[in-house]
Design an enzyme around this catalytic site. Structure first.
Site, PDB file in Angstrom:
ATOM      1  N   CYS A 133      -2.086   3.943   0.553  1.00  0.00           N
ATOM      2  CA  CYS A 133      -1.990   4.968  -0.593  1.00  0.00           C
ATOM      3  C   CYS A 133      -2.570   6.292  -0.169  1.00  0.00           C
ATOM      4  CB  CYS A 133      -3.760   3.728  -1.113  1.00  0.00           C
ATOM      5  SG  CYS A 133      -3.307   2.565  -2.533  1.00  0.00           S
ATOM      6  N   PRO A 140      -5.416   7.953  10.322  1.00  0.00           N
ATOM      7  CA  PRO A 140      -4.588   7.539  11.237  1.00  0.00           C
ATOM      8  C   PRO A 140      -4.518   6.028  11.838  1.00  0.00           C
ATOM      9  CG  PRO A 140      -7.638   8.489  11.221  1.00  0.00           C
ATOM     10  CD  PRO A 140      -7.031   8.174   9.756  1.00  0.00           C
TER      11      PRO A 140
HETATM   12  N1  EPU Z   1      -9.809   4.418  11.546  1.00  0.00           N
HETATM   13  C1  EPU Z   1      -9.569   5.391  12.118  1.00  0.00           C
HETATM   14  N2  EPU Z   1      -8.992   5.290  13.323  1.00  0.00           N
HETATM   15  C2  EPU Z   1      -7.534   3.986  12.955  1.00  0.00           C
HETATM   16  C3  EPU Z   1      -7.738   2.774  12.274  1.00  0.00           C
HETATM   17  C4  EPU Z   1      -8.903   3.198  11.505  1.00  0.00           C
HETATM   18  O1  EPU Z   1     -10.131   6.514  12.417  1.00  0.00           O
HETATM   19  O2  EPU Z   1      -6.795   3.904  13.882  1.00  0.00           O
HETATM   20  C5  EPU Z   1     -10.955   4.564  10.664  1.00  0.00           C
HETATM   21  C6  EPU Z   1     -10.507   5.183   8.773  1.00  0.00           C
HETATM   22  O3  EPU Z   1     -10.331   6.413   8.730  1.00  0.00           O
HETATM   23  C7  EPU Z   1     -11.616   4.591   7.783  1.00  0.00           C
HETATM   24  C8  EPU Z   1     -12.122   3.386   8.929  1.00  0.00           C
HETATM   25  O4  EPU Z   1     -11.791   3.366  10.740  1.00  0.00           O
HETATM   26  O5  EPU Z   1     -12.520   5.797   8.329  1.00  0.00           O
HETATM   27  C9  EPU Z   1     -11.325   1.573   8.607  1.00  0.00           C
HETATM   28  O6  EPU Z   1     -10.786   2.414   8.276  1.00  0.00           O
HETATM   29  P1  EPU Z   1      -9.844   0.450   8.537  1.00  0.00           P
HETATM   30  O7  EPU Z   1      -8.597   0.365   9.367  1.00  0.00           O
HETATM   31  O8  EPU Z   1     -10.633  -0.863   8.164  1.00  0.00           O
HETATM   32  O9  EPU Z   1      -8.707   0.719   7.120  1.00  0.00           O
HETATM   33  P2  EPU Z   1      -6.895   0.248   7.460  1.00  0.00           P
HETATM   34  O10 EPU Z   1      -7.309  -0.776   7.978  1.00  0.00           O
HETATM   35  O11 EPU Z   1      -6.542   1.566   6.727  1.00  0.00           O
HETATM   36  C10 EPU Z   1      -8.122  -1.625   4.882  1.00  0.00           C
HETATM   37  C11 EPU Z   1      -7.258  -1.968   3.715  1.00  0.00           C
HETATM   38  C12 EPU Z   1      -7.581  -0.910   2.789  1.00  0.00           C
HETATM   39  C13 EPU Z   1      -9.218  -1.264   2.725  1.00  0.00           C
HETATM   40  C14 EPU Z   1      -9.581  -0.246   4.201  1.00  0.00           C
HETATM   41  C15 EPU Z   1     -11.159  -1.530   4.736  1.00  0.00           C
HETATM   42  C16 EPU Z   1      -4.596  -3.303   4.634  1.00  0.00           C
HETATM   43  C17 EPU Z   1      -3.408  -2.820   3.755  1.00  0.00           C
HETATM   44  N3  EPU Z   1      -6.194  -1.588   3.677  1.00  0.00           N
HETATM   45  O12 EPU Z   1      -6.940  -0.482   5.367  1.00  0.00           O
HETATM   46  O13 EPU Z   1      -7.534  -1.067   1.345  1.00  0.00           O
HETATM   47  O14 EPU Z   1      -9.709  -0.183   2.211  1.00  0.00           O
HETATM   48  O15 EPU Z   1      -9.192  -1.183   5.349  1.00  0.00           O
HETATM   49  O16 EPU Z   1     -11.814  -1.833   3.341  1.00  0.00           O
HETATM   50  O17 EPU Z   1      -5.777  -4.564   4.489  1.00  0.00           O
HETATM   51  C18 EPU Z   1      -6.887  -0.969  -0.616  1.00  0.00           C
HETATM   52  O18 EPU Z   1      -6.684  -2.563  -0.745  1.00  0.00           O
HETATM   53  O19 EPU Z   1      -6.982  -0.559  -1.996  1.00  0.00           O
HETATM   54  C19 EPU Z   1      -7.173  -0.603   1.042  1.00  0.00           C
HETATM   55  C20 EPU Z   1      -6.612   0.929   0.577  1.00  0.00           C
END
Ligand code: EPU
Length: 416
Positions: A118, A124
């Site tokens: 999304c 990143p």
């Molecule tokens: N981040 C980094 N670098 C990385 C990974 C993350 O800087 O390599 C930062 C992100 O920019 C953010 C924070 O760390 O500020 C947390 O990001 P996270 O990695 O936890 O998020 P994600 O894995 O990309 C998942 C969910 C999201 C949800 C977030 C937080 C999935 C597929 N997506 O995303 O779900 O918002 O965790 O709980 O599991 C949704 O369902 O609508 C959705 C966006």
């Protein structure tokens, strides 16, 4: 993602009846990828029938894996597992990045397109790639794909600078086949991660949580098992706030994972929404006047970032101003522009969303991402007149049977 679907939502006066919550999107994706760690048959129950999952399953089939879906049960047998993941579908969803950890767990090389997801600001994957490097892999980033090759698997402690759900899961998946212990410091311990851990433990991996750190001791011989996905706390939260926004409503929410919803329920109550448990069913009643709040979003058990847009809409009905601060995804703000078209008095300043009391008016608006889509439906349902929402396709990425469920409790919504 091609968007063309439009819905119309009209003022919905009193909501009533029952909602059945589906399995968790964000727990299903890692568990489906975990099934690739064994050649044996894995059965995963309670998997929602939504676009992101179906796209992930299509990608996995292209990798030579046998996949069968019977309603909400998925059977996966990954005897073969091809290492080039170059389908365009990879770029349509975030969860495709779990194929990195899963494939590298079994194979020594991988070529994969960048994950999509999304449009909620910068997303990143540097923590994922840095962890792969530290664990003994060479990572080459090209314009539209990543090539990862094993140099020598090197078990070591991984420390994340910030809590990341995706990066934690990728490291768990990769190191589940390592023979020596790997510790993850500052991991995500969200319910979705714990669901994956439960599954991997049944498959034979030893995973302990000690002092909020994860200690993983893998095995080369993961077993085929049956695993049930937890229910979706974000879907439950979405319906809690929808029902709570409409006065005199009373809806019974079945299968809500109440144990994962403490903060969501607490904040709803602070806002004047009546929520209580009756025989394991969550009963939500419409507010008798929405109260303002000042909310700081955070990783579980704090209030989830995925409900920010939804709660923003409900807070327009409060009698005084509210604020929301989301340090996880501070740029998840595209809904504000759409709500302004409905005369909402909302603005973002220094990464804080300010919501002033507003009387929303109907408009033609655009869904910009999954949660925005649900938030705009709430906006349409609490507004006199008819609101048209374009690009509503996003909704189907993460909500199972949304139109049917919404109509069943009395939301005036129709696909055009
Ligand atoms: N981040 C980094 N670098 C990385 C990974 C993350 O800087 O390599 C930062 C992100 O920019 C953010 C924070 O760390 O500020 C947390 O990001 P996270 O990695 O936890 O998020 P994600 O894995 O990309 C998942 C969910 C999201 C949800 C977030 C937080 C999935 C597929 N997506 O995303 O779900 O918002 O965790 O709980 O599991 C949704 O369902 O609508 C959705 C966006």
């Amino acid at each position: 993602m091609v968007n063309f679907m439009i819905i119309k939502v009209s003022k919905s006066s009193v909501l009533s009846g029952d909602i059945y919550i589906s399995g968790s999107k964000n727990a299903s994706m890692p568990c489906i990828c975990a099934a690739l760690l064994t050649k044996q048959k894995v059965v995963i129950e309670n998997v929602p029938d939504i676009l992101d999952i179906n796209n992930l399953l299509t990608i996995i089939k292209k990798q030579g894996v046998k996949v069968k879906r019977t309603n909400n049960t998925i059977t996966i047998k990954a005897k073969r597992l091809k290492t080039k993941v170059l389908s365009d579908l990879v770029e349509t969803l975030r969860g495709s990045y779990y194929l990195m950890g899963a494939i590298l767990s079994r194979k020594n090389k991988l070529k994969i397109k960048y994950p999509g997801g999304c449009n909620i600001g910068s997303r990143p994957i540097d923590y994922h790639l840095q962890a792969f490097k530290e664990l003994g892999f060479k990572v080459i980033e090209e314009e539209n794909r990543i090539i990862i090759k094993e140099i020598e698997r090197t078990p070591k402690d991984i420390t994340f600078p910030k809590i990341s759900l995706g990066a934690t899961i990728n490291v768990i998946l990769l190191t589940s086949t390592f023979s020596k212990e790997v510790k993850i410091i500052n991991p995500s311990l969200e319910p979705e991660v714990l669901c994956l851990i439960d599954m991997l433990k049944k498959m034979g991996v030893s995973i302990d949580i000690i002092d909020k750190q994860l200690i993983i001791k893998g095995t080369k011989k993961l077993k085929g098992i049956t695993h049930k996905i937890i229910y979706d706390r974000i879907e439950a939260g979405s319906y809690i706030y929808l029902v709570g926004a409409i006065q005199k409503s009373k809806v019974y929410i079945h299968n809500a994972p109440i144990e994962h919803l403490h903060t969501v329920i607490m904040v709803a109550r602070k806002m004047g929404i009546i929520v209580y448990k009756k025989d394991n069913v969550l009963v939500v009643e419409g507010n008798k006047g929405i109260k303002k709040i000042n909310l700081l979003i955070g990783e579980y058990p704090f209030f989830p970032t995925d409900l920010q847009q939804i709660i923003t809409v409900v807070l327009t009905k409060a009698k005084s101003s509210s604020t929301i601060e989301d340090p996880i995804f501070p740029n998840r703000v595209l809904h504000i522009k759409e709500l302004k078209k409905m005369n909402a008095y909302i603005y973002e300043q220094n990464q804080v969303i300010h919501i002033k009391p507003s009387i929303l008016t109907p408009a033609i608006i655009y869904a910009t991402d999954l949660r925005c889509a649900f938030a705009l439906i709430i906006a349409g349902a609490i507004t006199s007149g008819t609101t048209y929402i374009k690009n509503i396709d996003y909704l189907f990425r993460g909500y199972e049977n949304p139109i049917k469920k919404l109509r069943y409790i009395g939301v005036n919504v129709e696909i055009l």
